[in-house]
Design a protein around this motif. Structure first.
Motif, mmCIF file in Angstrom:
data_model
loop_
_atom_site.group_PDB
_atom_site.id
_atom_site.type_symbol
_atom_site.label_atom_id
_atom_site.label_comp_id
_atom_site.label_asym_id
_atom_site.label_seq_id
_atom_site.Cartn_x
_atom_site.Cartn_y
_atom_site.Cartn_z
ATOM 1 N N ARG A 37 60.185 14.920 -54.188
ATOM 2 C CA ARG A 37 59.434 13.440 -54.350
ATOM 3 C C ARG A 37 58.160 13.594 -53.402
ATOM 4 N NH1 ARG A 37 64.894 13.355 -53.407
ATOM 5 N NH2 ARG A 37 66.329 13.115 -55.225
ATOM 6 N N LYS A 38 57.802 13.697 -52.613
ATOM 7 C CA LYS A 38 56.765 13.459 -51.320
ATOM 8 C C LYS A 38 55.522 14.058 -52.270
ATOM 9 C CE LYS A 38 57.345 14.576 -47.557
ATOM 10 N NZ LYS A 38 57.778 14.592 -46.204
ATOM 11 N N TYR A 39 55.133 15.034 -53.757
ATOM 12 C CA TYR A 39 54.364 16.571 -53.470
ATOM 13 C C TYR A 39 54.233 15.798 -55.063
ATOM 14 C CZ TYR A 39 55.361 17.034 -48.602
ATOM 15 O OH TYR A 39 55.795 17.973 -47.139
ATOM 16 N N GLY A 40 53.040 16.664 -55.168
ATOM 17 C CA GLY A 40 53.114 17.416 -56.634
ATOM 18 C C GLY A 40 53.454 18.592 -56.698
ATOM 19 N N MET A 41 53.967 18.696 -57.482
ATOM 20 C CA MET A 41 55.052 20.292 -57.294
ATOM 21 C C MET A 41 54.236 21.312 -58.727
ATOM 22 S SD MET A 41 57.064 19.767 -55.308
ATOM 23 C CE MET A 41 57.802 21.214 -55.373
ATOM 24 N N LEU B 41 39.320 17.756 -50.497
ATOM 25 C CA LEU B 41 40.246 17.553 -49.052
ATOM 26 C C LEU B 41 41.225 16.564 -48.204
ATOM 27 C CD1 LEU B 41 37.331 19.036 -47.959
ATOM 28 C CD2 LEU B 41 38.810 19.691 -46.012
ATOM 29 N N LEU B 42 42.280 16.120 -48.469
ATOM 30 C CA LEU B 42 42.851 14.790 -48.487
ATOM 31 C C LEU B 42 43.267 14.617 -47.248
ATOM 32 C CD1 LEU B 42 45.082 14.716 -50.878
ATOM 33 C CD2 LEU B 42 42.995 14.329 -50.987
ATOM 34 N N PRO B 43 42.053 13.489 -46.828
ATOM 35 C CA PRO B 43 42.278 14.174 -44.742
ATOM 36 C C PRO B 43 44.457 14.122 -43.996
ATOM 37 C CG PRO B 43 41.838 12.433 -45.041
ATOM 38 C CD PRO B 43 42.051 13.158 -46.356
ATOM 39 N N ASP B 44 45.540 13.465 -45.050
ATOM 40 C CA ASP B 44 46.584 13.665 -44.607
ATOM 41 C C ASP B 44 47.421 15.113 -43.918
ATOM 42 O OD1 ASP B 44 46.988 11.186 -44.139
ATOM 43 O OD2 ASP B 44 48.337 10.576 -46.017
ATOM 44 N N ASP B 45 46.684 16.256 -44.611
ATOM 45 C CA ASP B 45 46.450 17.021 -44.161
ATOM 46 C C ASP B 45 45.726 18.121 -43.510
ATOM 47 O OD1 ASP B 45 49.220 18.110 -46.716
ATOM 48 O OD2 ASP B 45 47.786 16.974 -47.887
ATOM 49 N N LEU B 46 47.238 18.187 -42.520
ATOM 50 C CA LEU B 46 45.141 19.100 -41.426
ATOM 51 C C LEU B 46 45.983 20.112 -41.508
ATOM 52 C CD1 LEU B 46 43.848 17.649 -38.994
ATOM 53 C CD2 LEU B 46 45.516 17.284 -37.741
ATOM 54 N N THR C 163 48.674 20.811 -51.482
ATOM 55 C CA THR C 163 49.184 20.386 -50.149
ATOM 56 C C THR C 163 47.165 19.647 -50.387
ATOM 57 O OG1 THR C 163 47.811 22.242 -49.697
ATOM 58 C CG2 THR C 163 50.106 22.016 -49.293
ATOM 59 N N GLY C 164 46.643 19.335 -49.490
ATOM 60 C CA GLY C 164 45.597 18.457 -50.732
ATOM 61 C C GLY C 164 44.393 19.338 -49.963
ATOM 62 N N ARG C 165 44.536 20.839 -50.152
ATOM 63 C CA ARG C 165 43.036 21.304 -50.655
ATOM 64 C C ARG C 165 43.081 21.646 -52.173
ATOM 65 N NH1 ARG C 165 43.634 19.268 -46.471
ATOM 66 N NH2 ARG C 165 42.522 19.899 -44.399
ATOM 67 N N ILE D 59 53.059 18.753 -61.622
ATOM 68 C CA ILE D 59 53.600 17.366 -62.239
ATOM 69 C C ILE D 59 53.594 16.779 -60.896
ATOM 70 C CG2 ILE D 59 56.413 16.373 -62.568
ATOM 71 C CD1 ILE D 59 57.063 18.809 -63.855
ATOM 72 N N GLU D 60 53.479 15.364 -60.896
ATOM 73 C CA GLU D 60 53.290 14.395 -59.856
ATOM 74 C C GLU D 60 54.683 14.299 -59.266
ATOM 75 O OE1 GLU D 60 50.891 14.447 -57.669
ATOM 76 O OE2 GLU D 60 51.274 12.831 -56.760
ATOM 77 N N LYS D 61 55.603 14.662 -57.893
ATOM 78 C CA LYS D 61 56.587 13.756 -57.453
ATOM 79 C C LYS D 61 57.614 13.366 -58.304
ATOM 80 C CE LYS D 61 53.639 11.411 -53.858
ATOM 81 N NZ LYS D 61 52.252 11.067 -54.477
ATOM 82 N N ILE E 250 46.059 6.476 -61.732
ATOM 83 C CA ILE E 250 45.237 7.783 -61.972
ATOM 84 C C ILE E 250 45.501 8.879 -60.604
ATOM 85 C CG2 ILE E 250 42.932 8.347 -62.375
ATOM 86 C CD1 ILE E 250 42.590 5.305 -63.321
ATOM 87 N N GLN E 251 46.259 9.037 -61.814
ATOM 88 C CA GLN E 251 46.813 10.936 -60.559
ATOM 89 C C GLN E 251 46.602 12.004 -60.836
ATOM 90 O OE1 GLN E 251 48.799 10.926 -58.387
ATOM 91 N NE2 GLN E 251 50.372 8.518 -58.661
ATOM 92 N N LEU E 252 45.546 12.628 -59.581
ATOM 93 C CA LEU E 252 44.545 13.736 -59.547
ATOM 94 C C LEU E 252 45.054 15.102 -60.607
ATOM 95 C CD1 LEU E 252 42.581 15.079 -58.887
ATOM 96 C CD2 LEU E 252 43.306 16.138 -57.003
ATOM 97 N N THR E 253 46.901 15.074 -60.256
ATOM 98 C CA THR E 253 47.929 15.950 -60.660
ATOM 99 C C THR E 253 47.448 16.224 -62.051
ATOM 100 O OG1 THR E 253 49.062 15.856 -58.596
ATOM 101 C CG2 THR E 253 49.995 16.432 -60.109
ATOM 102 N N ASP E 254 47.622 15.330 -62.341
ATOM 103 C CA ASP E 254 47.360 14.704 -64.295
ATOM 104 C C ASP E 254 46.779 15.546 -64.818
ATOM 105 O OD1 ASP E 254 50.060 13.727 -63.754
ATOM 106 O OD2 ASP E 254 49.184 11.785 -64.194
HETATM 107 C C1 G1P Z 1 48.943 13.078 -52.712
HETATM 108 C C2 G1P Z 1 48.815 13.951 -53.985
HETATM 109 C C3 G1P Z 1 49.831 15.004 -54.223
HETATM 110 C C4 G1P Z 1 50.122 16.393 -53.444
HETATM 111 C C5 G1P Z 1 49.657 15.512 -51.832
HETATM 112 C C6 G1P Z 1 49.922 16.483 -50.699
HETATM 113 O O1 G1P Z 1 49.826 12.920 -52.850
HETATM 114 O O2 G1P Z 1 49.028 13.056 -55.130
HETATM 115 O O3 G1P Z 1 49.719 15.838 -55.276
HETATM 116 O O4 G1P Z 1 50.916 17.231 -53.251
HETATM 117 O O5 G1P Z 1 48.803 14.705 -51.534
HETATM 118 O O6 G1P Z 1 49.207 15.859 -49.148
HETATM 119 P P1 G1P Z 1 49.612 11.381 -51.289
HETATM 120 O O7 G1P Z 1 50.845 12.628 -50.305
HETATM 121 O O8 G1P Z 1 48.755 11.014 -51.509
HETATM 122 O O9 G1P Z 1 50.807 10.310 -51.869
#
Ligand code: G1P
Length: 286
Positions: free
Chosen positions: A168-172, A128-133, A203-205, A188-190, A227-231
């Protein structure tokens, strides 16, 4: 065996949250009445997670402290007859087993997840990425786990439809929809908008089979020199398979000041007392 361990990468500096995050970890900034990370941990626990691995870094020990007991404060609260506050501390600390791992070197999200591998011994792990609530009745992670139970050998990620110029903000991701989920074949990352395989972003789940750790161990640096998780997820898509689902809960960007503010108002309206809800509505309409 279901998914009971979650990794929460929380070592980032929070540059989008400066100056608020200059000396306070961004994950401890409040969303209504508690730090934003507590809502993420609540989502994980509501989805059945029992063990939480916090991947933190220098200056971030406050994160672990927040989920720990506090004997001194508890004794002061006891003298003041504040039993409910003591209960809240005890419940929070006992809601899961919390483990802290430090990511000494900021080498990207894939590296952070790999740092968490030390506490993840099951065949699947949640991230879980905490930036995504995600806020709402249905824990977002629960929607991923439900799909993962149907396809336990594959990875599952949360998806969000975004306007093309936000790629450009996300993994797509790209793939084909089958009933309620996407079968993903490209990640693909960003990317630049022209290179994005669809309008669906990661999103961060994540629910990841443990093979992801081996992929990450051998992963070269990718976008932004990290080192990208998306890769590594592309490796999972090519081998075991990757699926995507749009969680039912509403997503807020807690890594951004406006997103955090809006999430706070949403939480006050959803979780505040009747008086709090009335006051927030009144202030917003005044
Ligand atoms: C990370 C991930 C990205 C994802 C995003 C979601 O990016 O690398 O693939 O789309 O979180 O919030 P970050 O926002 O840490 O740059």
């Amino acid at each position: 065996m279901t998914v009971t361990t979650a990794i929460i990468p929380a070592a980032g500096w929070g540059t989008r949250m400066l100056p608020a995050s200059f000396s306070v970890p961004k994950e401890l900034l409040p969303v209504f009445d508690r730090p934003s990370i507590e809502w993420v941990v609540k989502e994980a626990i509501d989805a059945g997670i029992e063990r939480i691995i916090l991947v933190s870094g220098r200056g971030k020990s406050g994160l672990m402290d927040h989920f720990d007991r506090h004997p001194h404060l508890e004794s002061i609260l006891k003298k003041g007859g504040k039993e409910a506050s003591i209960d809240a501390i005890v419940k929070r600390a006992q809601a899961a087993q919390f483990i802290e791992v430090r990511q000494g070197d900021a080498r990207g999200l894939g590296h952070a997840v790999l740092c968490g591998a030390i506490g993840a011994s099951d065949d699947r792990v949640a991230v879980l990425l905490p930036d995504d609530l995600y806020l709402g009745q249905h824990p977002a992670l629960g929607d991923l786990i439900a799909l993962s139970e149907r396809y336990p050998d594959q990875g599952v990620i949360g998806l969000l439809e975004v306007p093309p110029d936000q790629s450009r903000k996300y993994g797509m991701v790209g793939g084909s929809w089958q009933e309620d989920h996407m079968v993903i074949d490209r990640l693909i990352e960003k990317p630049e908008p022209a290179d994005a395989p669809s309008h669906f972003a990661i999103t961060g789940r994540y629910i990841l089979p443990s093979q992801v750790f081996d992929l990450l161990r051998h992963q070269d640096t990718g976008a932004l020199g990290e080192i990208q998780l998306t890769d590594a997820l592309q490796g999972l898509a090519d081998n075991q398979g990757m699926l995507g689902v749009i969680p039912r809960a509403k997503r807020f960007d807690a890594g951004d000041p406006e997103g955090l503010l809006i999430a706070g108002l949403r939480c006050a309206l959803d979780h505040g007392s009747k008086d709090v809800r009335a006051r927030v509505r009144h202030e917003l309409e005044r």
